[in-house]
Design an enzyme around this catalytic site. Structure first.
Site, short mmCIF file in Angstrom:
data_model
loop_
_atom_site.label_atom_id
_atom_site.label_comp_id
_atom_site.label_asym_id
_atom_site.label_seq_id
_atom_site.Cartn_x
_atom_site.Cartn_y
_atom_site.Cartn_z
N GLU A 1 43.02 -18.24 16.54
CA GLU A 1 44.26 -17.56 16.89
C GLU A 1 44.70 -17.90 18.31
O GLU A 1 45.90 -18.05 18.58
CB GLU A 1 44.11 -16.05 16.71
CG GLU A 1 43.93 -15.61 15.24
CD GLU A 1 42.56 -15.91 14.66
OE1 GLU A 1 41.63 -16.24 15.42
OE2 GLU A 1 42.40 -15.81 13.41
N HIS B 1 41.98 -4.79 8.44
CA HIS B 1 43.25 -5.16 7.79
C HIS B 1 44.25 -4.01 7.86
O HIS B 1 45.08 -3.85 6.98
CB HIS B 1 43.05 -5.54 6.33
CG HIS B 1 42.03 -6.62 6.10
ND1 HIS B 1 40.70 -6.36 5.92
CD2 HIS B 1 42.16 -7.97 6.05
CE1 HIS B 1 40.04 -7.51 5.74
NE2 HIS B 1 40.91 -8.49 5.82
C1 LIG Z 1 39.50 -13.81 13.57
C2 LIG Z 1 39.84 -13.88 12.12
N1 LIG Z 1 40.88 -14.65 11.73
C3 LIG Z 1 41.22 -14.70 10.43
C4 LIG Z 1 40.55 -13.99 9.49
C5 LIG Z 1 40.97 -14.02 8.02
N2 LIG Z 1 40.01 -14.76 7.21
C6 LIG Z 1 39.02 -14.13 6.55
S1 LIG Z 1 37.99 -15.18 5.77
C7 LIG Z 1 38.88 -16.53 6.29
C8 LIG Z 1 38.43 -17.90 5.92
C9 LIG Z 1 37.07 -18.23 6.48
O1 LIG Z 1 36.62 -19.44 5.97
P1 LIG Z 1 35.17 -20.00 6.29
O2 LIG Z 1 34.84 -19.77 7.72
O3 LIG Z 1 35.10 -21.38 5.81
O4 LIG Z 1 34.20 -19.04 5.46
P2 LIG Z 1 34.09 -18.88 3.86
O5 LIG Z 1 35.03 -17.78 3.50
O6 LIG Z 1 34.42 -20.15 3.24
O7 LIG Z 1 32.69 -18.46 3.61
C10 LIG Z 1 39.98 -16.13 7.05
C11 LIG Z 1 40.97 -17.04 7.64
C12 LIG Z 1 39.48 -13.18 9.95
N3 LIG Z 1 38.73 -12.45 9.11
N4 LIG Z 1 39.14 -13.15 11.27
#
Ligand SMILES: Cc1ncc(C[n+]2csc(CCOP(=O)(O)OP(=O)(O)O)c2C)c(N)n1
Ligand SMILES: [Mg+2]
Lengths: 338, 415
Positions: free
Chosen positions: A60, A129
């Protein structure tokens, strides 16, 4: 006139501006091919290409920092933070950089940028959220802060925000993306397609930043509110047969103080309603302003109804959310108070 | 200076990476190289990081296509331990399936499953001991299952019911158990990676022997906190294993967006002087072998190790997601590293330590156990029915001592 959800009208605003101005670029987590987790940018990459609408790495601070760099170059970035609850890594970029760039460079560099993010609760999203961090932005000199409450305003305000020469924080109450929500979580929600404020004109129009609107004329008291709480306030007033004047602030900064003063001077009573936590919330600013400007017209203390000063819980969502019964109680008390 | 920049090399253009295929296309992993099982060397744990940079660009694998365990990383686990590992993975998968259904039935608001990634957290847990601490993401519940944490407690947390150890305050699956070496999950990505490093530094400051394991997804390595963790771990040689679970996707975003021009996620460690290993995340034996190697380095005070688990998120991101909008439906079947449960099962059968019958029987047993746990958990309520945490609980635990303003608000709430 076509009716749209708030998601569609927000998309329409970006589409309209991308069409008119090739300097408008849109990016954020999952906003490119997929079109965003709430689908606000769906179709924009297909229409304008992947250098105008693209996926950002999950950072972000990076999203906002890059947007500032682009804005200073002359682009007009309109970026998405997936949930307001995830904006904090970007807080330094917003507070120390975007907000002050014009001032510290004496206008040599400016930051015409919009940072959009869904806010607010009511979706069982728990602490990550559901937050309403508007006061963290209204406290910062150099930012404008917008909270639309319906599809018509959302489009007009977002276009105005994109055209604005300064950084705008654009907070989208996610609970009302698909229809107004009056806080009665056990009742069906009316979709925007059945609501007058779901009527969204095609093409370009603006709702000016800094202008509130009266959602309801009334004589007994003034309710100052914004976002989802507009509908909760309407329901609470109706359920208690209170002739309330309901002001939807729409823009928190700059604030439409005239409309507020005019209304409170007329009714002599004021209740401030927001979802965000009470202490140091935007309601404190509103209460102070009303006190400063309308003190001799007031017939009761200014009341505030807000989220409790706890993190947003999961299971206790409806104990936490300031619903119509809590708002109603404050309205009654303010009317009875002499 | 001209206002238009130099014209010497023509106009610039922006590079935006794209995955090889999108919905409608045919999944294709032919451009990805997977070294043969057994082909990657196993350096001593005290090897100079400079002398094992190659491991950041390879993939450590133990199980070959015939189901045999081969090479220098093989033969660390007994048959009994492998059977136990298989049961853990099967339990996690069954648990996930039941909770997915429970979410659809409205018994909770949200769920995230591990489908295809079970080996990573289940096998890693076996390299830890009591006292060590994980700083997990939401996709490592195998750490709890393989660590003997009661499923009923997990389910009560998921249901936010009256027995929820977190009192209904936290989103489903954001468990917390200090006793089980499982740090409270925040939900904000990457924030806890650096906290894991700090926890490990504390163990070193106190001259203890506990180590930490930090966890992150491929997408989340883009966060600044990831880089903060690497620099702190590197500078202070913190006793921490820095795990990256590369399941190829971050919601709808393919891993190339977070990885950029770097060949691999593991290679991110090299610039920090941190030894970096890549491992087949769908190979229980390989995951355990690498986990043991990295935890031993930490325990010997040799400092951090970065491990990239190459795996595939076979299911949706969460119950709010539908992957068919952004990736081909058949992509998970085309994934060349296969399914971790099937691979371990075949290995055990090849060893003569398992059979199809025992597998089927075990599947049924596990399903019974999970259903029994679910029944018990549901007797304490589900999100919208039966026993729930009280509204009073909402005001507790913000501070150790409730300040007067919260006391007033609690009174106002009438709870
Ligand atoms: C700081 C932050 N930004 C955005 C999100 C929203 N978000 C939740 S899971 C996710 C994707 C994460 O992907 P990855 O790190 O590859 O983990 P995976 O879900 O594939 O295990 C996002 C963007 C969040 N939880 N926290
Ligand atoms: Mg991922």
């Amino acid at each position: 006139m076509p009716r749209k959800t708030m998601i569609e009208s927000i998309r329409d605003a970006m589409d309209t501006m991308m069409e008119r101005d090739e300097n408008v670029v849109v990016f954020g987590e999952d906003v490119g091919f997929f079109g965003g987790v709430f689908r606000c940018t769906q179709g924009l990459q297909a229409k304008y290409g992947k250098t105008r609408c693209f996926d950002a790495p999950i950072n972000e601070a990076g999203i906002v920092g890059a947007a500032i760099g682009m804005a200073s170059y002359g682009l007009k970035p309109c970026v998405e933070i997936q949930f307001a609850d995830y904006v904090y890594p970007a807080y330094d970029q917003i507070v120390s950089e975007a907000a002050r760039l014009r001032y510290r460079s004496n206008g040599d560099f400016t930051c015409p940028m919009v940072v959009r993010m869904p806010v607010g609760g009511g979706i069982f999203g728990g602490q990550t959220h559901s937050q309403s961090p508007e006061a963290l932005f209204t406290h910062v000199s150099g930012l404008k802060v917008v909270v639309p409450s319906n599809p018509y305003d959302a489009k007009g305000l977002l276009i105005a925000a994109i055209e604005d020469p300064d950084p705008v924080i654009f907070l989208e109450p996610k609970r009302i993306y698909n229809g107004p929500f009056d806080g009665h979580h056990d009742r069906p929600v009316t979709p925007w397609s059945k609501h007058d404020l779901g009527e969204v004109p095609d093409g370009h129009y603006t709702v000016p930043l800094g202008k509130a609107i009266k959602r309801r004329e009334g004589s007994q008291l003034t309710i100052l509110t914004y976002g989802t709480m507009v509908y909760v306030a309407e329901a609470a007033a109706a359920e208690h047969n209170i002739d309330a004047e309901i002001i939807d602030l729409r823009t928190l900064l700059p604030l439409d103080l005239e409309t507020i003063i005019e209304s409170v001077s007329k009714t002599g009573r004021c209740v401030v309603v927001h979802e965000a936590t009470l202490t140091s919330g935007f309601g404190a600013e509103l209460a102070a302003l009303v006190q400063e400007h309308c003190f001799y017209k007031l017939e009761a203390p200014v009341a505030r109804v807000a989220g409790w000063d706890t993190p947003y819980p999961h299971a206790q969502e409806w104990d936490y959310f300031p619903g119509p019964s809590r708002v109603g109680r404050a309205l009654v008390e303010t009317l009875e108070g002499l | 200076m001209s206002d238009n920049g130099s014209v010497e090399f023509g106009p610039l253009s922006l590079h935006v990476p794209e995955p090889a295929v999108r919905p409608g296309g045919t999944p294709d992993f032919s451009n990805v190289t997977f070294p043969d099982a057994g082909s990657v060397r196993r350096p001593d744990v005290d090897t100079n990081p400079e002398d094992m940079r190659d491991l950041a660009f390879s993939i450590i694998r133990v199980l070959n296509p015939e189901g045999e365990a081969v090479g220098p990383w093989a033969n660390l686990l007994t048959d009994d331990q492998l059977v136990e590992g298989l049961r853990h993975m099967m339990t996690l998968r069954t648990f996930d399936a039941r909770m997915q259904i429970a979410q659809r039935q409205g018994k909770t608001s949200f769920y995230m499953q591990h489908l295809g990634e079970e080996a990573v957290s289940c096998a890693f847990r076996k390299a830890l001991v009591q006292g060590d601490m994980n700083f997990p993401t939401y996709r490592q519940a195998g750490l709890l299952i393989a660590g003997g944490y009661p499923m009923v407690e997990m389910m009560c947390q998921i249901y936010s019911n009256e027995r929820d150890p977190l009192k209904g305050r936290q989103l489903p699956i954001m468990y917390s158990s200090k006793e089980h070496g499982f740090f409270s999950i925040s939900g904000n990505l990457a924030t806890q990676y650096i906290q894991g490093v700090g926890w490990a530094m504390a163990s070193a400051i106190k001259k203890d022997s506990k180590i930490a394991a930090a966890w992150i997804g491929d997408g989340s390595t883009a966060e600044s906190d990831f880089h903060a963790a690497l620099v702190f771990a590197s500078t202070y040689k913190a006793p921490v294993v820095l795990n990256i679970v590369n399941n190829q996707w971050a919601i709808s975003t393919f891993q190339g967006i977070a990885r950029g021009g770097s060949g691999t996620f593991a290679a991110r460690g090299l610039g920090f002087g941190i030894p970096a290993l890549r491992v087949d995340g769908n190979d229980y034996l390989a995951v355990f072998a690498v986990a043991q190697w990295a935890t031993e380095r930490a325990r010997r005070n040799l400092g951090p190790t970065l491990v990239e688990y190459v795996t595939y998120r076979a299911g949706a991101h969460s119950t709010s997601d539908d992957p068919s909008a952004y990736r081909p439906k058949m992509e998970s079947e085309a994934w060349p590293l296969g399914d971790p449960i099937v691979r371990l099962k075949n290995h055990l059968i090849a060893r003569g330590a398992w059979s199809e019958e025992r597998h089927t029987q075990t599947e049924a047993e596990i399903l019974d156990t999970v259903i029994a746990a679910q029944k018990e958990a549901e007797s304490f309520g589900t999100l919208h029915a039966g026993g729930k945490p009280s509204a009073r609980d909402m005001f507790e635990g913000v501070y150790e001592q409730m300040p007067p303003h919260l006391r007033r608000q609690r009174q106002q709430a009438g709870v």
